[in-house]
Design a protein around this motif. Structure first.
Motif, PDB file in Angstrom:
ATOM      1  N   VAL A 195       0.835  -1.208   0.000  1.00 18.38           N
ATOM      2  CA  VAL A 195       0.000   0.000   0.000  1.00 18.38           C
ATOM      3  C   VAL A 195       0.867   1.254   0.000  1.00 18.38           C
ATOM      4  O   VAL A 195       0.681   2.158  -0.821  1.00 18.38           O
ATOM      5  N   TYR A 196       1.874   1.317   0.880  1.00 17.07           N
ATOM      6  CA  TYR A 196       2.660   2.537   0.988  1.00 17.07           C
ATOM      7  C   TYR A 196       3.627   2.731  -0.176  1.00 17.07           C
ATOM      8  O   TYR A 196       4.184   3.813  -0.342  1.00 17.07           O
ATOM      9  N   SER A 197       3.817   1.673  -0.994  1.00 21.29           N
ATOM     10  CA  SER A 197       4.667   1.867  -2.167  1.00 21.29           C
ATOM     11  C   SER A 197       3.951   2.716  -3.220  1.00 21.29           C
ATOM     12  O   SER A 197       4.560   3.211  -4.143  1.00 21.29           O
ATOM     13  N   PHE A 198       2.622   2.878  -3.049  1.00 19.26           N
ATOM     14  CA  PHE A 198       1.839   3.702  -3.983  1.00 19.26           C
ATOM     15  C   PHE A 198       1.466   5.050  -3.382  1.00 19.26           C
ATOM     16  O   PHE A 198       0.723   5.812  -3.967  1.00 19.26           O
ATOM     17  N   ASN A 199       1.960   5.330  -2.165  1.00 18.49           N
ATOM     18  CA  ASN A 199       1.555   6.553  -1.463  1.00 18.49           C
ATOM     19  C   ASN A 199       2.346   7.759  -1.988  1.00 18.49           C
ATOM     20  O   ASN A 199       3.569   7.705  -2.112  1.00 18.49           O
TER      21      ASN A 199
ATOM     22  N   ARG B 101      18.603   3.832   7.460  1.00 23.00           N
ATOM     23  CA  ARG B 101      18.622   5.302   7.347  1.00 23.00           C
ATOM     24  C   ARG B 101      17.225   5.891   7.431  1.00 23.00           C
ATOM     25  O   ARG B 101      17.058   7.092   7.492  1.00 23.00           O
ATOM     26  N   GLY B 102      16.208   5.062   7.367  1.00 26.19           N
ATOM     27  CA  GLY B 102      14.829   5.545   7.391  1.00 26.19           C
ATOM     28  C   GLY B 102      14.074   5.001   6.192  1.00 26.19           C
ATOM     29  O   GLY B 102      14.589   5.015   5.078  1.00 26.19           O
ATOM     30  N   ILE B 103      12.840   4.521   6.449  1.00 25.62           N
ATOM     31  CA  ILE B 103      12.070   3.901   5.373  1.00 25.62           C
ATOM     32  C   ILE B 103      11.632   4.955   4.374  1.00 25.62           C
ATOM     33  O   ILE B 103      11.103   5.994   4.743  1.00 25.62           O
ATOM     34  N   THR B 104      11.891   4.700   3.092  1.00 25.18           N
ATOM     35  CA  THR B 104      11.445   5.615   2.037  1.00 25.18           C
ATOM     36  C   THR B 104      10.433   4.896   1.153  1.00 25.18           C
ATOM     37  O   THR B 104      10.387   3.672   1.140  1.00 25.18           O
ATOM     38  N   PRO B 105       9.623   5.658   0.397  1.00 19.23           N
ATOM     39  CA  PRO B 105       8.674   5.006  -0.509  1.00 19.23           C
ATOM     40  C   PRO B 105       9.380   4.157  -1.565  1.00 19.23           C
ATOM     41  O   PRO B 105       8.844   3.133  -1.984  1.00 19.23           O
ATOM     42  N   GLU B 106      10.603   4.549  -1.975  1.00 21.95           N
ATOM     43  CA  GLU B 106      11.332   3.750  -2.961  1.00 21.95           C
ATOM     44  C   GLU B 106      11.612   2.353  -2.422  1.00 21.95           C
ATOM     45  O   GLU B 106      11.489   1.366  -3.145  1.00 21.95           O
ATOM     46  N   VAL B 107      12.015   2.284  -1.147  1.00 21.24           N
ATOM     47  CA  VAL B 107      12.289   0.976  -0.551  1.00 21.24           C
ATOM     48  C   VAL B 107      11.017   0.135  -0.527  1.00 21.24           C
ATOM     49  O   VAL B 107      11.047  -1.062  -0.797  1.00 21.24           O
ATOM     50  N   ASN B 108       9.887   0.789  -0.209  1.00 11.69           N
ATOM     51  CA  ASN B 108       8.622   0.057  -0.232  1.00 11.69           C
ATOM     52  C   ASN B 108       8.316  -0.473  -1.622  1.00 11.69           C
ATOM     53  O   ASN B 108       7.873  -1.614  -1.771  1.00 11.69           O
ATOM     54  N   ALA B 109       8.579   0.352  -2.641  1.00  9.18           N
ATOM     55  CA  ALA B 109       8.314  -0.086  -4.011  1.00  9.18           C
ATOM     56  C   ALA B 109       9.204  -1.278  -4.367  1.00  9.18           C
ATOM     57  O   ALA B 109       8.742  -2.282  -4.916  1.00  9.18           O
ATOM     58  N   LEU B 110      10.482  -1.175  -3.995  1.00 11.58           N
ATOM     59  CA  LEU B 110      11.421  -2.265  -4.261  1.00 11.58           C
ATOM     60  C   LEU B 110      10.962  -3.546  -3.551  1.00 11.58           C
ATOM     61  O   LEU B 110      10.931  -4.639  -4.135  1.00 11.58           O
ATOM     62  N   SER B 111      10.574  -3.389  -2.272  1.00  8.81           N
ATOM     63  CA  SER B 111      10.114  -4.551  -1.494  1.00  8.81           C
ATOM     64  C   SER B 111       8.863  -5.144  -2.111  1.00  8.81           C
ATOM     65  O   SER B 111       8.706  -6.368  -2.147  1.00  8.81           O
ATOM     66  N   ALA B 112       7.967  -4.261  -2.589  1.00 14.37           N
ATOM     67  CA  ALA B 112       6.733  -4.760  -3.195  1.00 14.37           C
ATOM     68  C   ALA B 112       7.049  -5.619  -4.419  1.00 14.37           C
ATOM     69  O   ALA B 112       6.416  -6.661  -4.637  1.00 14.37           O
ATOM     70  N   ILE B 113       8.062  -5.205  -5.188  1.00  8.39           N
ATOM     71  CA  ILE B 113       8.450  -6.000  -6.364  1.00  8.39           C
ATOM     72  C   ILE B 113       8.997  -7.361  -5.918  1.00  8.39           C
ATOM     73  O   ILE B 113       8.653  -8.404  -6.478  1.00  8.39           O
ATOM     74  N   VAL B 114       9.859  -7.330  -4.875  1.00  4.75           N
ATOM     75  CA  VAL B 114      10.414  -8.588  -4.362  1.00  4.75           C
ATOM     76  C   VAL B 114       9.284  -9.513  -3.900  1.00  4.75           C
ATOM     77  O   VAL B 114       9.267 -10.709  -4.196  1.00  4.75           O
TER      78      VAL B 114
END
Lengths: 263, 302
Positions: A28-32, A230-243
């Motif tokens: 969800v947060y990868s699309f925020n 270093r702190g959760i970013t939306p990019e990391v969420n997007a990457l995780s969502a792909i994984v």
């Protein structure tokens, strides 16, 4: 009785929901749209687009796939051979091998990781081999994957009728011919399932890679870990969502293969 | 006839030799990259730290005495506390996973046909989804504006603006979520094979629900229980990622201690000693599980 099974339904569905809470929140947060904080502020694909332009991420993807591919190849060959041989070992040998295979499967990965770090550093001091990097990570991953492949292949062999192989041998087939024309086609599904397991294990691993990696050899989990630190970013969420999406696809394929072949 | 038997024996011996030959590379690999490194760590744990991650003589038991609580100025409970905390957290996680895993395993096993496969797949997906991702996601969920914190605030459990992490609560909750599939899958394998007529017989003969569970169900699912407990307790005790991301400074476990010694502290012998203690816990756990009736911890779920 009716209410009891109703409670069981409720509890079980709630538990499944609990299991999926972290997976759902990441997706969800990868699309925020907002960069900071967790308040919802609209749908965007911006973070996925940003990933494509990130060289560090692309290098990590390459490393991860290379590592998983190479370690799967080696562990599948070695694990399959062991899985085929294991049941013909003398009982004492079989027992010890069983333990040798079980231990890496249940041991906390960090113990295995630091033991390898010691081995690598000692050998490096004397011979210059084992410079930390992709090579050492492959060695570590293969060690983790062999037991899983061997056990899957062995369980596939356990249900297989040895009279076929004996008949072929009686008819004059060499040992290699028996293996290639009879045993191998029969255990091929087991080998493929084992290989897929090995691949998934490699993709999932963080701890072994973290300890045995070297300069310039970052994998996706290592990249995700250092970003999260270093702190959760939306990019990391997007990457995780792909994984996560890749894992789900792999598991659905694995389940279908197992249903078709291993039942 | 005698000749015939000799050829049969020869064939058997030949098959055995062949099996050893094809099994040898993998056994050799595991010896070189698993057993020997563990042996090296065992030796290192008895030596002294040099500069920059060096391992030097003299031989000493000081590393183990440190874990047992011997500090420079007498008894220092830091390390015994970490050991105790790790074991306690492993135990709590195992009990929580049992409490949640049993109903879930029974529920899936009783689902009709297609739904059973779907239910099982729904547990397998988190099982194989990256643990690191499922762990950092709890940072989002438990942050002051996170979903779980929101619900807790609505119930009145936390004050506005407060977070539910870092701390022991966050670590336990995440451990439960991360390790629950490891409990459910082996339990499911056992529950699936459960002979329902025994359960009905016990109920017909007047056993109450606890006695039915204790005497008609538990003996039948013993191997699943042993495998599940092994697969949860052992990895949980050595966990490094979960306390690292959700625990904060005051909740270090054995895994974090090992990482610290091999990372910033550069004390490899002490790190090795902690790794050996962890290994001892693992071997002890496997032994207890084998007493409980699990022959192949985890092997049956593959």
């Amino acid at each position: 009785m009716k209410t009891r099974s109703g409670t069981l339904h409720g509890v079980s569905v709630a538990l499944l929901g609990f299991l999926y809470l972290p997976i759902v929140v990441v997706i969800v947060y990868s699309f925020n749209a907002t960069r900071h904080g967790v308040a919802w502020s609209g749908f965007t694909l911006e973070w996925y687009r940003a990933l494509l332009g990130n060289d560090l991420v692309l290098a990590a993807v390459r490393n991860t796939l290379w590592l998983a591919g190479a370690s799967t190849l080696i562990s599948t060959v070695l694990g399959t051979l062991l899985g085929c041989g294991l049941d013909r070992f003398r009982p004492a040998g079989r027992r010890w091998c069983g333990r040798l295979l079980q231990l890496p499967m249940v041991m906390p990965d960090i113990v295995m990781a630091v033991a390898l770090v010691i081995l690598f550093s000692l050998v490096r001091r004397w011979t210059g081999w084992f410079q930390l990097g992709m090579g050492t990570m492959v060695l570590a991953h293969v060690t983790l994957e062999i037991p899983f492949v061997a056990i899957v292949v062995r369980s596939r062999l356990a249900g297989f009728d040895s009279s076929l192989a004996e008949a072929a041998q009686d008819l004059g087939a060499s040992r290699f011919q028996v293996f290639w024309w009879i045993t191998f086609p029969l255990i091929l599904p087991g080998i493929l399932v084992g290989a897929l397991l090995a691949f998934t294990l490699s993709l999932d691993d963080f701890v072994l890679s973290f300890f045995t990696t070297g300069p310039g050899a970052s994998t996706l989990p290592i990249f995700i870990y250092s970003s999260v630190k270093r702190g959760i970013t939306p990019e990391v969420n997007a990457l995780s969502a792909i994984v996560i999406a890749f894992s789900i696809v792999a598991i659905v394929i694995l389940t279908l293969l197992q249903r078709r072949w291993l039942r | 006839m005698a000749d015939c038997r000799t050829t049969a024996e020869q064939a058997e011996a030949g098959r055995h030799r062949c099996a050893v030959a094809i099994g040898a590379p993998a056994v050799l690999w595991l010896t070189v990259f698993f057993l020997i490194p563990l042996g090296m760590a065992a030796v290192a744990s008895l030596l002294t730290a040099g500069g920059y991650g060096g391992i030097e003589p003299p031989v000493t038991a000081a590393n183990y005495l440190r874990i047992a609580g011997q500090g420079t100025f007498g008894f220092a409970p830091v390390y015994p506390l970490i050991l105790g905390r790790s074991l306690l957290l492993g135990l709590v996680t195992t009990v929580l996973c049992l409490a949640a895993g049993l109903p879930l395993a029974f529920w899936i096993a009783r689902l009709p046909g297609m739904f059973k496969t779907i239910g099982l797949t729904l547990v397998v997906i988190p099982f194989w989804t990256n643990l690191l991702i499922r762990t950092y996601a709890w940072q989002i969920l438990l942050s002051p504006e996170g979903w779980v914190t929101g619900v807790a605030r609505w119930i009145g459990l936390v004050d506005p603006g407060a977070a539910l992490y870092p701390g022991m609560f966050a670590v336990s909750l995440c451990m439960l979520c991360d390790f629950l599939p490891f409990m459910v899958l082996p339990l499911y394998v056992s529950v699936e094979k459960l002979d329902a007529s025994l359960v009905e017989a016990a109920a017909d003969l007047g056993a109450n629900r606890w006695n039915v569970f204790r005497h008609a169900i538990v003996p039948q699912i013993r191997s699943g229980l042993a495998a599940g407990v092994t697969l949860v307790f052992l990895p949980a005790t050595g966990q490094f990622v979960i306390p690292d991301l959700l625990g904060g400074g005051k909740t270090a476990l054995l895994g974090n201690l090992i990482q610290q010694q091999f990372g910033p502290s550069m004390d490899w012998p002490f790190g090795s000693a902690i790794a050996m203690v962890t290994l001892a816990v693992v071997l002890l756990g496997l032994w207890v599980a084998s007493l409980m009736g699990g022959k192949q911890g985890g092997a049956e779920l593959l």
